[in-house]
Write an enzyme that holds these catalytic residues in place. Sequence first.
Site, PDB file in Angstrom:
ATOM      1  N   ASP A  44      -8.394  -3.802  -6.871  1.00  0.00           N
ATOM      2  CA  ASP A  44      -8.041  -3.196  -5.588  1.00  0.00           C
ATOM      3  C   ASP A  44      -8.745  -1.851  -5.433  1.00  0.00           C
ATOM      4  O   ASP A  44      -8.707  -1.015  -6.333  1.00  0.00           O
ATOM      5  CB  ASP A  44      -6.517  -3.017  -5.538  1.00  0.00           C
ATOM      6  CG  ASP A  44      -6.001  -2.625  -4.167  1.00  0.00           C
ATOM      7  OD1 ASP A  44      -6.631  -1.790  -3.505  1.00  0.00           O
ATOM      8  OD2 ASP A  44      -4.949  -3.153  -3.779  1.00  0.00           O
TER       9      ASP A  44
ATOM     10  N   HIS B 297      -6.705  -6.123  -0.941  1.00  0.00           N
ATOM     11  CA  HIS B 297      -5.597  -5.183  -0.793  1.00  0.00           C
ATOM     12  C   HIS B 297      -4.489  -5.844   0.013  1.00  0.00           C
ATOM     13  O   HIS B 297      -4.729  -6.368   1.095  1.00  0.00           O
ATOM     14  CB  HIS B 297      -6.114  -3.941  -0.066  1.00  0.00           C
ATOM     15  CG  HIS B 297      -5.131  -2.829   0.034  1.00  0.00           C
ATOM     16  ND1 HIS B 297      -4.627  -2.188  -1.068  1.00  0.00           N
ATOM     17  CD2 HIS B 297      -4.567  -2.214   1.116  1.00  0.00           C
ATOM     18  CE1 HIS B 297      -3.800  -1.228  -0.676  1.00  0.00           C
ATOM     19  NE2 HIS B 297      -3.748  -1.225   0.639  1.00  0.00           N
TER      20      HIS B 297
ATOM     21  N   SER C 108       0.841  -1.195   0.000  1.00  0.00           N
ATOM     22  CA  SER C 108       0.000   0.000   0.000  1.00  0.00           C
ATOM     23  C   SER C 108       0.882   1.252   0.000  1.00  0.00           C
ATOM     24  O   SER C 108       1.730   1.398  -0.885  1.00  0.00           O
ATOM     25  CB  SER C 108      -0.953  -0.066   1.208  1.00  0.00           C
ATOM     26  OG  SER C 108      -1.960   0.904   1.112  1.00  0.00           O
TER      27      SER C 108
END
Length: 522
Positions: free
Chosen positions: A455, A484, A230
Amino acid sequence: MLGSAGTLIAGTLVAGALAAPMASADSGARHGRDAEAYGVAVAAAQAARAGIDWQDCPADWGLEQPIQCGWVTVPVDYAKPYGKKIKIAVDRIAATGTPAERQGALLYNPGGPGGSGLRFPRRVTTNNKIWANAAKAYDFVGFDPRGVGKSAPISCVDPTEFVKGPKPDPVPDSEADKRAQRKLAAEYAAGCAEKSGDMLPYMTTPNTARDLDVVRAALGEKKLNFVGVSYGTYLGAVYGTLFPDHVRRMVLDSVVNPSTRSIWYEANLGQDIAFEGRLTDWMTWVARNDATYHLGDTLAEVRQQWETLRAAAKKAPLGGKVGPAELIGFFQNAPYYDSMWAPVAEAWSAYAAGDPQPLIDNAAADLTDTAGNIASENGNAVYTAVECADAPWPTSWKKWDRDNSRLHEQYPFMTWANAWMNLPCATWKAPSQKPVQVKTGKGLPPVLITQSERDAATPYEGAVELHKRFKGSRLITEKDAGSHGITNLVNPCLNPKVETYLLTGKVDATDQTCAPHAAPQP
């Protein structure tokens, strides 16, 4: 918010870590390279000499033996490497393999900005099978980035006030509602300046990347092995740009779009669109499993159930604590993570059957959880500080209003909630910088990029953009999937490719597509 080639002798690593930064520092002074580059070389040389005094972790850190903890000293401002310092908290667990198998340290960032990486070594103590072979080759090293957790934490408001609900409905009914939210955002920005103003100018991704290089040196590592998820992918992308010849292996999973046009205002607008798509995926699954959840057997019926729930919580907050804002906070877990599809649906199903308590328990703040609430407030403070400092934001309310009003018409689930979360950047009291132009530099090895196709938090286009910018990188796409952070999910196609890369440095000759991991079960 955003989320394992040859064995090197330890003595050689330490010597290399000492020698390279000293040479860089000297040449920086001679040739007038920018001040931060000189500063990080100085700090890395100091850290390499000092090393890390590893000890048993403090009891209240929740890190069991044999994980060890320590500190690395870094300058607040790399342009002033002999000025004010802070300490970065780090932890590690030793490689589980033989000395011949060991390849050094593997560092990890879970995202945010504002996430703590200190739990990474627990992948060994909890016997995480996906990472078992990588753990033979690497010491697993976690850290709290600057401003986070144990590393000179910043704060913007009282934690209890921060978590207390119910908060105003993010979706405005009137101009008065918008004015009220704008006032809250401005007050939040002012609170950050008041409580943490000295740190705010230096809460940037490039500075965190520089900290990462100092930690690398303190570990005695000549080059960095890194896994970023991320926001951790943006940290890795910036590190790879600033220190291309310091990278050995780098896995970037669920990618923030590194385009300077995207960081960070446009990135958040892109999230709003992607969250709506993934919410639809989940609601379709809920409808398909109506025999379990009884929330409707068509997408339209399930959506209507959401609107009904939302309206009821707005009229009378559940348990006096859960309104639309808290519901969004809980329900967004499903678009984020497939592992949350069933738990969110179960709590929702119980409400529809007449029992609101599971929803209340999951969505309401626990005001008795002092440590958790401090961590939550701190995470949000760091998230805001980094995104506000990394790049310029629009200061015109008309632009925010126009962009978010337009998006809300088609993508109502997250748009206004996301807007209010980021609006403090419009009145931020500290300077912002120009985003780093992420690109390939001399010495950058192949970087492995992994991304699910749908995502929500980091839309797929970000992975494509980073892949273009990092020459020689490889992109593995998990098709027809949208969770994710996919490197920690069981996928017989993906897991061996990541493991092979970490252990050998080898990537496939071409980009790869994997079938999705196992679908969630009701």
